[in-house]
Design a protein around this motif. Structure first.
Motif, PDB file in Angstrom:
ATOM      1  N   GLN A  83      46.717   2.676  43.489  1.00 26.09           N
ATOM      2  CA  GLN A  83      47.421   3.418  44.523  1.00 26.09           C
ATOM      3  C   GLN A  83      47.866   4.769  43.995  1.00 26.09           C
ATOM      4  N   HIS A  84      47.581   5.809  44.738  1.00 26.44           N
ATOM      5  CA  HIS A  84      48.006   7.153  44.385  1.00 26.44           C
ATOM      6  C   HIS A  84      49.394   7.366  44.969  1.00 26.44           C
ATOM      7  N   LEU A  85      50.388   7.263  44.105  1.00 26.64           N
ATOM      8  CA  LEU A  85      51.788   7.270  44.511  1.00 26.64           C
ATOM      9  C   LEU A  85      52.496   8.463  43.883  1.00 26.64           C
ATOM     10  N   MET A  86      53.346   9.121  44.659  1.00 28.69           N
ATOM     11  CA  MET A  86      54.126  10.243  44.142  1.00 28.69           C
ATOM     12  C   MET A  86      55.579  10.093  44.554  1.00 28.69           C
ATOM     13  N   LEU A  87      56.476  10.508  43.664  1.00 32.38           N
ATOM     14  CA  LEU A  87      57.907  10.482  43.923  1.00 32.38           C
ATOM     15  C   LEU A  87      58.408  11.916  43.975  1.00 32.38           C
ATOM     16  N   SER A  88      59.043  12.280  45.086  1.00 33.76           N
ATOM     17  CA  SER A  88      59.600  13.623  45.243  1.00 33.76           C
ATOM     18  C   SER A  88      61.118  13.531  45.221  1.00 33.76           C
ATOM     19  N   ILE A  89      61.753  14.152  44.203  1.00 39.46           N
ATOM     20  CA  ILE A  89      63.203  14.083  44.052  1.00 39.46           C
ATOM     21  C   ILE A  89      63.766  15.454  43.698  1.00 39.46           C
ATOM     22  N   SER A  90      65.077  15.572  43.823  1.00 43.49           N
ATOM     23  CA  SER A  90      65.756  16.831  43.541  1.00 43.49           C
ATOM     24  C   SER A  90      65.939  17.037  42.038  1.00 43.49           C
ATOM     25  N   GLU A  91      65.974  18.295  41.637  1.00 41.70           N
ATOM     26  CA  GLU A  91      66.240  18.615  40.238  1.00 41.70           C
ATOM     27  C   GLU A  91      67.642  18.184  39.810  1.00 41.70           C
ATOM     28  N   THR A  92      68.547  17.982  40.777  1.00 47.35           N
ATOM     29  CA  THR A  92      69.915  17.568  40.470  1.00 47.35           C
ATOM     30  C   THR A  92      70.105  16.061  40.598  1.00 47.35           C
ATOM     31  N   ASN A  93      69.032  15.324  40.819  1.00 52.38           N
ATOM     32  CA  ASN A  93      69.109  13.862  40.885  1.00 52.38           C
ATOM     33  C   ASN A  93      69.580  13.324  39.538  1.00 52.38           C
ATOM     34  N   GLU A  94      70.667  12.534  39.552  1.00 52.10           N
ATOM     35  CA  GLU A  94      71.223  12.050  38.289  1.00 52.10           C
ATOM     36  C   GLU A  94      70.325  11.023  37.606  1.00 52.10           C
ATOM     37  N   GLU A  95      69.309  10.539  38.303  1.00 50.32           N
ATOM     38  CA  GLU A  95      68.355   9.599  37.718  1.00 50.32           C
ATOM     39  C   GLU A  95      67.041  10.281  37.340  1.00 50.32           C
ATOM     40  N   LEU A  96      67.069  11.590  37.165  1.00 43.78           N
ATOM     41  CA  LEU A  96      65.838  12.332  36.888  1.00 43.78           C
ATOM     42  C   LEU A  96      65.158  11.852  35.613  1.00 43.78           C
ATOM     43  N   ALA A  97      65.936  11.609  34.568  1.00 42.87           N
ATOM     44  CA  ALA A  97      65.333  11.137  33.306  1.00 42.87           C
ATOM     45  C   ALA A  97      64.674   9.782  33.503  1.00 42.87           C
ATOM     46  N   ALA A  98      65.328   8.888  34.251  1.00 45.13           N
ATOM     47  CA  ALA A  98      64.743   7.568  34.525  1.00 45.13           C
ATOM     48  C   ALA A  98      63.489   7.708  35.369  1.00 45.13           C
ATOM     49  N   ALA A  99      63.488   8.668  36.298  1.00 53.85           N
ATOM     50  CA  ALA A  99      62.302   8.884  37.135  1.00 53.85           C
ATOM     51  C   ALA A  99      61.112   9.317  36.280  1.00 53.85           C
ATOM     52  N   ARG A 100      61.379  10.158  35.306  1.00 56.40           N
ATOM     53  CA  ARG A 100      60.287  10.609  34.437  1.00 56.40           C
ATOM     54  C   ARG A 100      59.728   9.470  33.598  1.00 56.40           C
ATOM     55  N   ASN A 101      60.547   8.485  33.333  1.00 58.74           N
ATOM     56  CA  ASN A 101      60.096   7.327  32.557  1.00 58.74           C
ATOM     57  C   ASN A 101      59.267   6.339  33.374  1.00 58.74           C
ATOM     58  N   LEU A 102      59.188   6.538  34.690  1.00 65.56           N
ATOM     59  CA  LEU A 102      58.406   5.628  35.533  1.00 65.56           C
ATOM     60  C   LEU A 102      56.906   5.820  35.353  1.00 65.56           C
ATOM     61  N   ASP A 103      56.511   6.924  34.734  1.00 62.77           N
ATOM     62  CA  ASP A 103      55.088   7.233  34.546  1.00 62.77           C
ATOM     63  C   ASP A 103      54.369   7.310  35.891  1.00 62.77           C
ATOM     64  N   LEU A 104      54.980   8.063  36.808  1.00 60.78           N
ATOM     65  CA  LEU A 104      54.400   8.321  38.115  1.00 60.78           C
ATOM     66  C   LEU A 104      54.310   9.837  38.305  1.00 60.78           C
ATOM     67  N   PRO A 105      53.360  10.307  39.119  1.00 69.99           N
ATOM     68  CA  PRO A 105      53.385  11.723  39.490  1.00 69.99           C
ATOM     69  C   PRO A 105      54.736  12.059  40.118  1.00 69.99           C
ATOM     70  N   LEU A 106      55.351  13.126  39.656  1.00 71.89           N
ATOM     71  CA  LEU A 106      56.716  13.442  40.058  1.00 71.89           C
ATOM     72  C   LEU A 106      56.768  14.890  40.540  1.00 71.89           C
ATOM     73  N   ALA A 107      57.293  15.088  41.751  1.00 72.26           N
ATOM     74  CA  ALA A 107      57.536  16.423  42.276  1.00 72.26           C
ATOM     75  C   ALA A 107      59.040  16.658  42.244  1.00 72.26           C
ATOM     76  N   VAL A 108      59.482  17.619  41.427  1.00 69.28           N
ATOM     77  CA  VAL A 108      60.914  17.906  41.274  1.00 69.28           C
ATOM     78  C   VAL A 108      61.243  19.149  42.088  1.00 69.28           C
ATOM     79  N   GLU A 109      62.094  18.955  43.101  1.00 68.60           N
ATOM     80  CA  GLU A 109      62.420  20.032  44.033  1.00 68.60           C
ATOM     81  C   GLU A 109      63.666  20.787  43.588  1.00 68.60           C
TER      82      GLU A 109
END
Length: 367
Positions: free
Chosen positions: A36-62
């Motif tokens: 599955q081609h999955l992407m997560l789009s989150i804010s640059e101020t999301n307090e879970e940004l480091a955890a999101a990067r650890n998910l090993d998913l394509p990540l769009a940081v707004e």
């Protein structure tokens, strides 16, 4: 950017929303794997940004427009963000867009999602809670998101019933996806038998706000003032911080930690407690309860909203007879007087939430 299958889109900053969005994305990844081609789009101020990067998913940081500086710069940043989202969503052409929680800009930007993309919106609360911020804005934008969504997901049977009542046109698009299922996502080990002679460690944790029932809890503890077989930690931050600091300071059994908690701090407190106390006077469902269940920490809850549903109506927690100080005091007293029961609930907690996860059809809910 290449075309994707699913976009999980959440630009909120802190609290339960960022955690839930990550758990949703992680579960989708677990089910679909590399297919599955999955992407997560989150804010640059999301307090879970480091955890999101650890998910090993394509990540769009707004970029967050609130960081732009002057009022004019902020307005220009909003316009730039709008144009960027419009272009990206057209280029990505996702088969579905999942909005795991309402957030600023979800509406009206959802209107840029093409009709060829299936919009999935998750309802956490049918109506904003007493004491919550911008209640009219929350209610109005959620109404519009529900109207736009191709699939509406409620996180409990209790909330689904309320949504069906207040949004009858959404009934045929409405399904239940229990919040408990999202939190059985990490390995746990059963609790060992403990020294029942030590004080029972109770924990109230989360946002300090009117509907969470801090005044009800304070009244319930008064009859237990002279007992020394319990301890209570009150942890979190919110509008009722000043009340908590004042109301509980005369109880020697209570430790106050009224400050903003990171997810790691929250989980550490829960893991070290014997039981959570959720004295809510109004509720939808609570993310704190499954956080506890996943860590082997059962809850004492009031019979409001989906709280009894979340503890299996007593299978993995204690349900007070009523949302009153007297009934809550009796429920807490019952735990103090029967530590064997507390240990049995701890043993059942993780198995209960794992069973919920195993019986939940995520693909079916999203279909």
């Amino acid at each position: 950017m290449h075309r994707i299958d699913t976009l999980v889109w959440f630009w909120g900053r802190r609290g339960g929303g960022p955690v839930f969005a990550l758990k949703f994305a992680a579960w989708l990844k677990e089910l679909a794997g590399a297919d599955q081609h999955l992407m997560l789009s989150i804010s640059e101020t999301n307090e879970e940004l480091a955890a999101a990067r650890n998910l090993d998913l394509p990540l769009a940081v707004e970029p967050d427009p609130r960081n732009a500086g002057s009022a004019l710069a902020k307005a220009q940043a909003v316009l730039a963000m709008t144009g960027r989202f419009r272009r990206d969503i057209k280029r990505l052409a996702p088969r579905r867009v999942i909005i795991p929680m309402n957030f600023a800009f979800a509406w009206p930007l959802v209107h840029f999602v093409p009709r060829s993309s299936r919009v999935v919106y998750v309802v956490h609360d049918d109506t904003p809670h007493p004491g919550d911020y911008a209640r009219r804005w929350q209610a109005e934008t959620q109404k519009r998101l529900i109207a736009r969504a191709d699939r509406v997901l409620a996180l409990s049977e209790a909330v689904a019933a309320e949504v069906a009542t207040h949004h009858p046109r959404a009934v045929d698009r409405l399904k239940v996806l229990p919040i408990n299922a999202f939190y059985a996502d990490r390995p746990t080990s059963p609790r060992t038998a403990d020294d029942i002679q030590r004080p029972l460690a109770l924990l109230f944790v989360g946002r300090l706000i009117a509907y969470k029932g801090l005044s009800l809890l304070r009244a319930a503890l008064e009859p237990l003032r002279e007992r020394r077989d319990w301890q209570l930690t009150i942890a979190g931050h919110g509008p009722d911080k000043a009340y908590a600091d004042e109301a509980f300071r005369d109880l020697p059994q209570v430790t106050l930690k009224t400050e903003w908690l990171s997810q790691a701090e929250l989980q550490g407190l829960i893991a070290s407690a014997d039981m959570l106390v959720c004295p809510y006077v109004e509720a939808s469902q609570s993310a704190i309860i499954p956080e506890g269940l996943a860590l082997g920490t059962p809850s004492i809850v009031t019979p409001v909203g989906a709280l009894p549903e979340q503890v299996g109506h007593g299978e993995a927690g204690i349900v007070a007879a009523a949302a009153t100080a007297e009934a809550l005091a009796e429920a807490i007293k019952g735990a103090l007087d029967d530590r064997v029961q507390v240990h049995a609930l701890q043993q059942r907690a993780t198995a209960f939430i794992l069973a919920t996860r195993a019986s939940t059809d995520l693909d079916g809910a999203l279909a």
